[in-house]
Structure formats: structure tokens, C-alpha cells
Design a protein around this motif. Structure first.
Motif, PDB file in Angstrom:
ATOM      1  N   LEU A  34      49.841   6.533  24.050  1.00 47.17           N
ATOM      2  CA  LEU A  34      48.281   7.533  24.658  1.00 47.17           C
ATOM      3  C   LEU A  34      47.985   7.077  26.476  1.00 47.17           C
ATOM      4  N   CYS A  37      52.355   9.477  27.382  1.00 47.50           N
ATOM      5  CA  CYS A  37      51.541  11.303  26.720  1.00 47.50           C
ATOM      6  C   CYS A  37      50.908  12.063  26.934  1.00 47.50           C
ATOM      7  N   ARG A  38      50.702  13.165  27.036  1.00 47.63           N
ATOM      8  CA  ARG A  38      49.291  13.848  27.406  1.00 47.63           C
ATOM      9  C   ARG A  38      49.046  14.672  26.107  1.00 47.63           C
ATOM     10  N   LEU A 115      40.002  11.952  26.605  1.00 49.32           N
ATOM     11  CA  LEU A 115      40.674  11.634  25.420  1.00 49.32           C
ATOM     12  C   LEU A 115      40.221  12.965  24.576  1.00 49.32           C
ATOM     13  N   LEU A 136      45.684  21.632  28.877  1.00 51.59           N
ATOM     14  CA  LEU A 136      46.616  20.687  29.361  1.00 51.59           C
ATOM     15  C   LEU A 136      47.087  21.465  31.258  1.00 51.59           C
ATOM     16  N   GLU A 141      43.954  15.467  34.256  1.00 52.71           N
ATOM     17  CA  GLU A 141      43.472  14.272  33.456  1.00 52.71           C
ATOM     18  C   GLU A 141      43.326  13.585  32.485  1.00 52.71           C
ATOM     19  N   HIS A 143      44.172  13.861  28.000  1.00 54.14           N
ATOM     20  CA  HIS A 143      44.862  13.527  27.084  1.00 54.14           C
ATOM     21  C   HIS A 143      44.973  14.137  25.698  1.00 54.14           C
TER      22      HIS A 143
END
Length: 690
Positions: A34, A37-38, A115, A136, A141, A143
């Protein structure tokens, strides 16, 4: 419901229902993924624990995402075209915008590390891939943590396969079984004497968490050795080392199937019928949809209690708010059984008819004392309303889709689901002929949820559609001031007075007719305020408040409070305005009208500035900016262009200085919705519930 806030972090993660057991290696790996990686996708078969692992990881890593951690549960979503709506709703973006919704979601999620947890993607996989790729690309920013039985197939995706739990006597599978067994049977303890037996049960169940949890509940009726014997007799025919993935699938189905065998015939029948619900249901819905044949409506509450004891159904809430739900895998088993019984069509139609009746009841009672209850009830039933709408739109009778989508006008318009409502109404109208009261209702509802005050043509079309609807229903045809209000918001106050026309009491009757009668008064007050006729505005607004008070209505009453407060400000009586504006703010919050909350917050900025509190006014200016951003339709136009925000931003900046003003606005903007509401109402924002 307001976003939850813990340790200053924003999101909607639910509390974990019970203790998380094991998976420390996977959690450590996810922590690194996390960060680096997105897009991370947890893959694995049903019941292996993907959703629970994702939730635990999201809780553990909240500190990485100060802009929010948002869970989007997709298991109840049947139509992939509504995936973007689901993301908007989960992240508290109110769908009151005419621009592409995905564009609004991208803007809403921008501004800091955030997130998004997309849970159970496999049945809407293609749309998930498209939406994730777009998000994405446009939210640097962001994820994404996804769970799916299959990869999304998006560039940059990092896959993490979730395996069953390790099976040794000291490993996670035994620990999970023991924890759930102790919850089901408080006297159960894992000891040296029973550890080998527990390990054998876990081995029979291949370490699949859902199967372990279902088996642990069986200890209420079986000693451990009988539980193991029962599993042995069912698994001998299934084990095939050459096909390990199939074995896991069969293992879970057999564990669920054994739970099914241990139910009584009536419990099995109810389980099957309950599978038509999406998301959850209450007792009344279950009684209406699931009764018939050997199942009496009066028996359903007791049967639900029994299925809850067997962990087939979970119970949530207390008192009148009690709702029930099933895990997606358990629901799927019930749906297969329902189809095998030949009852699927009958029960689905009964489900559809119950929610058609619910929508009509809500329309009839919306402008009354139960308004807040209806807002909460329909929000809770949102997934079931979608299922009913899809059933109507797939039927041979186009009128049923028109009726249901049109009857929900108040839900689409007042509760923040305008974009979704537009989609359903357009689909219903495309299937139907241009005649009849259901068609007229759907046309009016569609124009109502589409209108933006700057759009003169659209405003006129709403009035024209309602005239048509009134004629179809045999009601008096009203003269409504939407055109005048549209001109007023564009700054053409003099012309608005000419086009406003004579006042009208509007038609009598319930539902949309009463709504329009009140809307006429609200828009008359709006036009008068725009002309600076504050005494007359106050008189009309007081009448609006009185008419709403007779009905016990909140949503439109709040606009009466708004215009009374606005009139007091215009008459240089800000202290008198404060009570009314706070009443409006509280009411809009209670009926989930976030767009209304944002509008009232702007007026509160003016009120507090006029009362001589520029510090609070500047903080509230920041709060309002965040609320309009969340609403997706900035101040019925653009927030920087409104008189309130533009003029008072300039005045407050001059009074406080650039540095202090900027800091206070940022402080207000950083508050979550519940803390912001407390600040606006003069309470301590830190008292907001986590």
C-alpha cells in the motif's frame, strides 16, 4: 451518516465485528504494497477471507491516507452502470451535478493521499477496471485496494493471492476456529486434549475461514467429535488432490450445504426466499416478501431469529432500526435453492411489489412528521430499490418502471441521488409511450432532478411538466415561479418580478402536489430576497414555515427558516437570524440533504460575520467550501461566484489579514462533516462521534 473520524482521519470504514485472527504475514506484505503500489488486488476463491483481510489492512494503514480511507461494498450492486454512483455515495459525494459523475468523483477524491477499498469486484469486473483506470489516471495521490476472484487487468495492478489459513495445530486455522467456537459456546476452550480434534476439523475444511466460522457455530448442537464425523461423511466424495482449487470451492459449498441440512424445512425455505434481498432487510419486508405456502407471516420473526443463531443471517442495529443481512456466498446458495424450488419469479415479483408500495407510501408521507424516518429508511433500502427498479424495467409492463422511478422523486431530489434518479427515469421513459399519469409523473420527476437554477429553459420545462402532471391527476393547474427564480439567481431581479406572475396556492392533494404548493412559497421568498424586499420575503417565509409545521415537515421547513434568517440579515438583525439559520442547518442534516446543509452554512457565514465574530465566520467559510465540494454542485453554480462567498471572503480577509484568514479557512475545510456541523451549531467539534 457522517464519515467516521478516528485520530483525525476521515473515512467510512465500519468497525470490525469481532477479533481479527492471524494473517500477520499477509498484513505485513500489504503494508509495504500500500506504500509502494497504487493498485493492489487481493484474489482468491470465495470464503477465503479477502474482504476481511482488506478491511483489517485498511484500518491498520489509515495513517498513510490522511485524506480518507473509503470502503465501497459492491456485492449488492447488480447493475455495473451504477458502479460510479456507488463510489460517489460511499465517499459522501452528493450526486447533484450535471457534469459526468466520474469527473466529479475524481475532483472529490483529489487533494491528498486517499485509499479506496473496492470489495467484491468480480461480478462487475469490466466496469471496475474502467473506473479504476480513470481514477488512477486523474487522482495522483489515490491508492486502490480491491478484492476479487479475478484480477482487474489494469496496468500497474499488483496481485496478492489470498490462500487458506495454515493448518498446523498451532497455526491460524485452529486459532480462528477456537475464537469463533468460544464466541458461539462460551464454555469452549482450546486445550491439549481437544487441539488435535480442532486441527482435524480445520483440515477437513481446508483452512477456509468462512467454512471454519460456519462449522464453529455447529458446536452449539454437536460435540467436537460428532462435528468431525459429520464433516468426514460429506467430504469423502469431494477430495481430489489433482484439482485443489475445485476442492476449495467444493469445501465451502459443502460447509454451507451442511448448515443447510441442519436447518428445519421452514428455515431452508425462508433462507431461499431471503436471497432476493440486496444489502439487507427488516422484519416487515421479510414478512411481506417471504410469506406464503407453509410459511406464515407470523412465523417469520422466529425463523429469522433461528437463522441468526445458526449464523446464516446476521442481525444489525437495535429496536426499530434492526436489519438483517446474509453474506454474499450464503445468499448465492439460497438463490440456487430458490431457483431449484421454482419460486424465483414469484418471490422476485413480490419483492418488486413491496418496494413499489414502499415508494408510494414514502411519497404520500414525505411532507409530514415521518420525513426524517423516510429519508433514513429509503437510504437503508437503496440496494433493494435498485433491484426492484431493475425488475420493473425488465418486465413487459413499462408502466411499472415509470411508476416506481417517478414515485421516488423525493428520494432522488431531496436525499442526494439526483444523478442516479436521472438514469433510471431516462431508462423508464425510453421504454414507455408518452401518455398516462405514470408517464407524466416520470417526466416531471426527471425534469425536477435535472434542473439547475441557472438554466432558464430547464426551469420552464419543470413548470410545464408539472402542469401536465396536474392535468393528468385531475388537479388544479398551478402558476409556479420557477422561471422567475431562475432569473433571480442569474442576477436579473427586475425581470424576475415581471415573469413571476400572480401568487398561487397550488393544487391540493398529497405527494408532488403538496410539494409544489410549498415549493411555490419557497421560490417566491427566493425571488423577493433577490429583489431586496426583505419584509415581504419574511412574510412569505413565515407562511412556508407555518404550512410545513402543520404537516410536521422538515425538508421544506428548513428553507422557510433559511429565508426568515436571510430576511433578518437583510434587515440588519443578525442576532435574530442566528436561531433560524441553526434550525435550518439542523433540519437539513437530519434529512440527509447535504446540498441544503452547504447552502445554509453559507448563510451562517454571513450571520456570524454580521454578529461580529469574523474568526468563526472564516472557519465556517472553509466548512462551506468543503461541503459544496462534497455536494458536487457548487452553490447552485460555482462557489467562488456567489455573493455570500465572494463578498464575505473579501471582507473577512480584510478584517483578519491574509495569513490569519487563510489559516482559519483551512481549519474549517479540514473538519469532517459531523465536526463541522458541531462547529456551526456552536458546539465543540472535538465531541463528534468516531
Amino acid at each position: 451518516m457522517a464519515p467516521s473520524v478516528r485520530d483525525g482521519r476521515v473515512g467510512n470504514l465500519p468497525a470490525e465485528a469481532n477479533a481479527f485472527v492471524g494473517r500477520q504475514t499477509e498484513l505485513a506484505a500489504l503494508s509495504g504494497l500500500l506504500r509502494d503500489c497504487r493498485l493492489v488486488t487481493l484474489t482468491g476463491p470465495a470464503g477465503v477471507g479477502k474482504s476481511r483481510l482488506a478491511l483489517r489492512a485498511a484500518h491498520a494503514e489509515r495513517g498513510l491516507f490522511p485524506a480518507g480511507v473509503w470502503l465501497v461494498e459492491l456485492s449488492e450492486l447488480k447493475n455495473p452502470d451504477l458502479l460510479t454512483n456507488a463510489v460517489a455515495q460511499a465517499t459522501r459525494l452528493v450526486e447533484q451535478t450535471l457534469r459526468p459523475l466520474l469527473e466529479a468523483v475524481c475532483e472529490h477524491l483529489a487533494g491528498g493521499p486517499v485509499l479506496l477499498v473496492l470489495d467484491t469486484c468480480e461480478h462487475v469486473l469490466d466496469e471496475c477496471a474502467r473506473v479504476v483506470q480513470e481514477l488512477l489516471a486523474n487522482v495522483p495521490e489515490l491508492h486502490v485496494l480491491a478484492t476479487s476472484r479475478q484480477p482487474l487487468g489494469v496496468a500497474g495492478e499488483h496481485l496478492m493471492a489470498v490462500a487458506p489459513l495454515p493448518l498446523g495445530e498451532r497455526d491460524d486455522a485452529v486459532a480462528l476456529f477456537a475464537a469463533r467456537a468460544a464466541a458461539a459456546v462460551p464454555s469452549f476452550e482450546l486445550t491439549d486434549d481437544n487441539r488435535a480434534g480442532v486441527a482435524a476439523v480445520c483440515a477437513r475444511l481446508d483452512g477456509i475461514p468462512l467454512a471454519l466460522e460456519l462449522a464453529a457455530v455447529r458446536l452449539r448442537g454437536f460435540p467436537l467429535h460428532r462435528l468431525l464425523e459429520g464433516l468426514d461423511s460429506r467430504f469423502d466424495l469431494l477430495v481430489s488432490p489433482a484439482r485443489p482449487l475445485l476442492v476449495r470451492h467444493q469445501t465451502l459449498r459443502t460447509a454451507i450445504g451442511w448448515s443447510h441440512e441442519l436447518c428445519t424445512p421452514l428455515e431452508r425455505l425462508l433462507w431461499a426466499r431471503l436471497s432476493v434481498f440486496a444489502g439487507g432487510w427488516d422484519v416487515e419486508a421479510a414478512e411481506f416478501v417471504c410469506h406464503g405456502g407453509p410459511v406464515d407471516a407470523e412465523e417469520i420473526m422466529a425463523l429469522l431469529a433461528s437463522l441468526t443463531d445458526k449464523s446464516i443471517v446476521t442481525r444489525e442495529g437495535e429496536g426499530a432500526a434492526v436489519r438483517y443481512r446474509m453474506l454474499d456466498t450464503v445468499r448465492s446458495f439460497g438463490a440456487e435453492w430458490l431457483a431449484a424450488l421454482g419460486e424465483e419469479g414469484t418471490v422476485r415479483r413480490r419483492h418488486r411489489d413491496y418496494y413499489r408500495w414502499t415508494a408510494r407510501q414514502g411519497e404520500a408521507e414525505w411532507l409530514g412528521p415521518g420525513q426524517r424516518v423516510w429519508a433514513e429508511r429509503l437510504t437503508a433500502e437503496h440496494a433493494n430499490l435498485r433491484v426492484a427498479l431493475e425488475e420493473c424495467l425488465a418486465s413487459e409492463d413499462p408502466e411499472s418502471g415509470l411508476e416506481l422511478a417517478g414515485s421516488l422523486w423525493y428520494f432522488w431530489f431531496a436525499c442526494g441521488f439526483a444523478e442516479e434518479g436521472r438514469g433510471y427515469l431516462e431508462r423508464a421513459l425510453c421504454r414507455a409511450s408518452g401518455t398516462g399519469p405514470e408517464y407524466s409523473l416520470a417526466v416531471w420527476a426527471h425534469r425536477l432532478v435535472t434542473v439547475v437554477p441557472e438554466d432558464l429553459e430547464a426551469a420552464e420545462s419543470v413548470s410545464a411538466a408539472y402542469v401536465w402532471l396536474a392535468q393528468e391527476r385531475g388537479l388544479p393547474v398551478p402558476a409556479l415561479p420557477l422561471t422567475g427564480a431562475s432569473l433571480a439567481v442569474r442576477g436579473e431581479s427586475a425581470r424576475s418580478a415581471l415573469l413571476y406572475g400572480p401568487g398561487s396556492q397550488g393544487p391540493g392533494g398529497g405527494g408532488g402536489a403538496e410539494f409544489y404548493q410549498l415549493l411555490a412559497l419557497a421560490l417566491q421568498a427566493y425571488v423577493m430576497a433577490g429583489q431586496g424586499a426583505f419584509e415581504r420575503c419574511a412574510t412569505v417565509a413565515e407562511k412556508l414555515r407555518a404550512d410545513c409545521a402543520k404537516r410536521g415537515e422538515l425538508w421544506m421547513r428548513a428553507w422557510g427558516d433559511f429565508f426568515v434568517a436571510l430576511s433578518e440579515i437583510g434587515l440588519a438583525r443578525p442576532d435574530e437570524a442566528l436561531h433560524s439559520v441553526c434550525e435550518a442547518l439542523s433540519a437539513k442534516w437530519r434529512v440527509h440533504d447535504r446540498l441544503g446543509v452547504a447552502a445554509v452554512c453559507d448563510l451562517l457565514v454571513v450571520t456570524q460575520a454580521a454578529r461580529g465574530d469574523p474568526v468563526l465566520a472564516a472557519r465556517l467559510l472553509g466548512v462551506g467550501g468543503r461541503l459544496w465540494h462534497t455536494a458536487g454542485l457548487p452553490r447552485l453554480g460555482a462557489p467562488e461566484e456567489t455573493v455570500f462567498r465572494r463578498e464575505y471572503g473579501r471582507l473577512l480577509r480584510a478584517a483578519l489579514g491574509d495569513a490569519v484568514f487563510t489559516q482559519l479557512v483551512e481549519e474549517g475545510h479540514s473538519l469532517d462533516e459531523e465536526a463541522a456541523l458541531r462547529l456551526a451549531l456552536g458546539e465543540d467539534p472535538s465531541d463528534a462521534k468516531a
